[in-house]
Scaffold this active site. Structure first.
Site, PDB file in Angstrom:
ATOM      1  N   ASN A  11      -7.287  -5.794   7.989  1.00 52.06           N
ATOM      2  CA  ASN A  11      -6.808  -5.576   6.632  1.00 52.06           C
ATOM      3  C   ASN A  11      -5.544  -6.425   6.497  1.00 52.06           C
ATOM      4  OD1 ASN A  11      -5.198  -4.605   4.447  1.00 52.06           O
ATOM      5  ND2 ASN A  11      -6.377  -2.720   4.412  1.00 52.06           N
ATOM      6  N   GLU A  39      -8.695  -6.000   1.878  1.00 49.49           N
ATOM      7  CA  GLU A  39      -7.537  -6.213   1.010  1.00 49.49           C
ATOM      8  C   GLU A  39      -7.189  -7.702   0.942  1.00 49.49           C
ATOM      9  OE1 GLU A  39      -4.496  -3.284  -0.137  1.00 49.49           O
ATOM     10  OE2 GLU A  39      -4.654  -2.658   1.963  1.00 49.49           O
ATOM     11  N   TYR A 119     -13.847  -1.595   3.005  1.00 49.17           N
ATOM     12  CA  TYR A 119     -12.507  -1.067   2.756  1.00 49.17           C
ATOM     13  C   TYR A 119     -12.653   0.239   1.989  1.00 49.17           C
ATOM     14  CZ  TYR A 119      -7.788  -0.761   0.740  1.00 49.17           C
ATOM     15  OH  TYR A 119      -6.533  -0.332   0.354  1.00 49.17           O
ATOM     16  N   ASP A 159     -11.150  -1.296   7.419  1.00 50.69           N
ATOM     17  CA  ASP A 159     -10.169  -0.239   7.197  1.00 50.69           C
ATOM     18  C   ASP A 159     -10.908   0.927   6.549  1.00 50.69           C
ATOM     19  OD1 ASP A 159      -8.136   1.420   6.452  1.00 50.69           O
ATOM     20  OD2 ASP A 159      -7.136  -0.011   5.131  1.00 50.69           O
ATOM     21  N   ASN A 161      -9.807   4.068   6.524  1.00 48.74           N
ATOM     22  CA  ASN A 161      -8.832   4.973   5.914  1.00 48.74           C
ATOM     23  C   ASN A 161      -9.045   6.443   6.241  1.00 48.74           C
ATOM     24  OD1 ASN A 161      -6.534   3.976   4.505  1.00 48.74           O
ATOM     25  ND2 ASN A 161      -7.905   2.928   3.082  1.00 48.74           N
ATOM     26  N   ASP A 276       0.538  -4.741   7.734  1.00 51.54           N
ATOM     27  CA  ASP A 276       0.841  -3.405   8.239  1.00 51.54           C
ATOM     28  C   ASP A 276      -0.288  -2.884   9.127  1.00 51.54           C
ATOM     29  OD1 ASP A 276      -0.799  -3.243   6.013  1.00 51.54           O
ATOM     30  OD2 ASP A 276       0.248  -1.555   5.085  1.00 51.54           O
ATOM     31  N   HIS A 277      -1.439  -3.566   9.115  1.00 51.04           N
ATOM     32  CA  HIS A 277      -2.536  -3.309  10.046  1.00 51.04           C
ATOM     33  C   HIS A 277      -2.485  -4.350  11.161  1.00 51.04           C
ATOM     34  CE1 HIS A 277      -4.946  -0.527   7.394  1.00 51.04           C
ATOM     35  NE2 HIS A 277      -4.145  -1.086   6.511  1.00 51.04           N
TER      36      HIS A 277
END
Length: 286
Positions: A11, A39, A119, A159, A161, A276-277
């Site tokens: 991501n 993303e 995602y 991702d 989530n 951030d991933h």
């Protein structure tokens, strides 16, 4: 002997920003054959310009410009065929899955491997965002058996989530009522990964049939905390390794049996992060 097929997922939290921070250097160093991106938040032309001419690009943008977006990039020089078929629809026609689900078939050593970049919605407890997340997870529940029937070599990566188990979130006790670790969400994963055709009781108490997929990360890492794949940009989360494992490679059993290497490419320091991933990289010896 042919080298294993290296499949990675990341991501990027916006691929243009990731490249400004150093994603290109990582990709150049990792000899990835197929890359799943989530993303994207950019155009197909942007992706092609960033990755360069050595890659074949498939991209499904989100309905809302600048949001979500998933892509699959396959290296032209790798020992696999260009994607022969790709599909982007998931769920009922009225369900908007644009920018969140992209499938492609590749030929590897005479076998078809189906790769899905996905995602999943982040959700928010007790809001319409969470309703959309459950719709997506329901659609995944219906699609996974179809994928397994289509090819015994299939992998859903990205991702997702959801932290499936307590091992997957550092501060799990503080997150049991938050999206990403709600019992109902985790129960989907109990069924995704439960024994094929057997009754599986999820952590929320509901029962359904197991779909028989394999969480490659947990299979390879064992019963340990993490390894985490996402950390907040804020505070000391990354430095203290207070993370979540929400980036997965879920494989059919036949494909999971070919795994020879699993890696989480965590940056050495906070200022070396470009998302951030972090990438999750798996070698499949097909």
């Amino acid at each position: 002997m042919a080298k294993p097929l290296r499949i990675a997922t990341i991501n990027t939290n916006g691929i243009r920003a990731a490249y400004r921070r150093g994603m290109g250097a990582w990709l150049d160093s990792r000899e990835v054959d197929i890359l799943a991106i989530q993303e994207v938040r950019a155009s197909t032309e942007d992706i092609e310009a960033l990755l360069g001419p050595d890659w074949d690009i498939l991209h499904d943008a989100a309905t809302a410009k600048g949001r979500a977006g998933v892509a699959l990039a396959s290296r032209k020089a790798s020992d696999h065929g260009k994607a022969s078929i790709h599909r982007v629809s998931l769920g009922d026609e009225e369900f908007d899955s644009a920018g969140r689900w992209l499938e492609a078939d590749y030929e590897v050593n005479g076998k078809i491997i189906t790769v899905v970049s996905t995602y999943v919605h982040s959700g928010e407890a007790d809001t319409p965002k969470q309703v959309e997340k459950y719709k997506f997870l329901d659609a995944m529940s219906n699609r996974l058996p179809e994928l397994a029937a289509h090819s015994e070599y299939a992998v859903v990566l990205g991702d997702l989530n959801v932290g499936h188990r307590e091992l997957d979130i550092k501060n799990w006790k503080g997150n049991v009522k938050r999206a990403g670790f709600l019992p109902r969400e985790r129960s989907y994963f109990d069924r995704f990964l439960g024994p094929l055709g057997e009754d599986v009781t999820g952590v929320d108490g509901t029962t359904g049939k197991g779909l028989g997929w394999v969480d490659v990360g947990r299979q390879r890492s064992g019963e340990v905390e993490g390894p985490y794949t996402w950390w907040s940009w804020r505070g000391q989360a990354f430095t203290n390794d207070t993370g979540w494992r929400i980036d997965y490679q879920l494989a059919t059993p036949a494909l999971a049996d070919t795994v020879v290497e699993y890696a989480v490419d965590r940056a050495e320091a906070y200022d070396q992060r470009w998302s951030d991933h972090t990438p999750v990289v798996v070698d499949y010896d097909i």
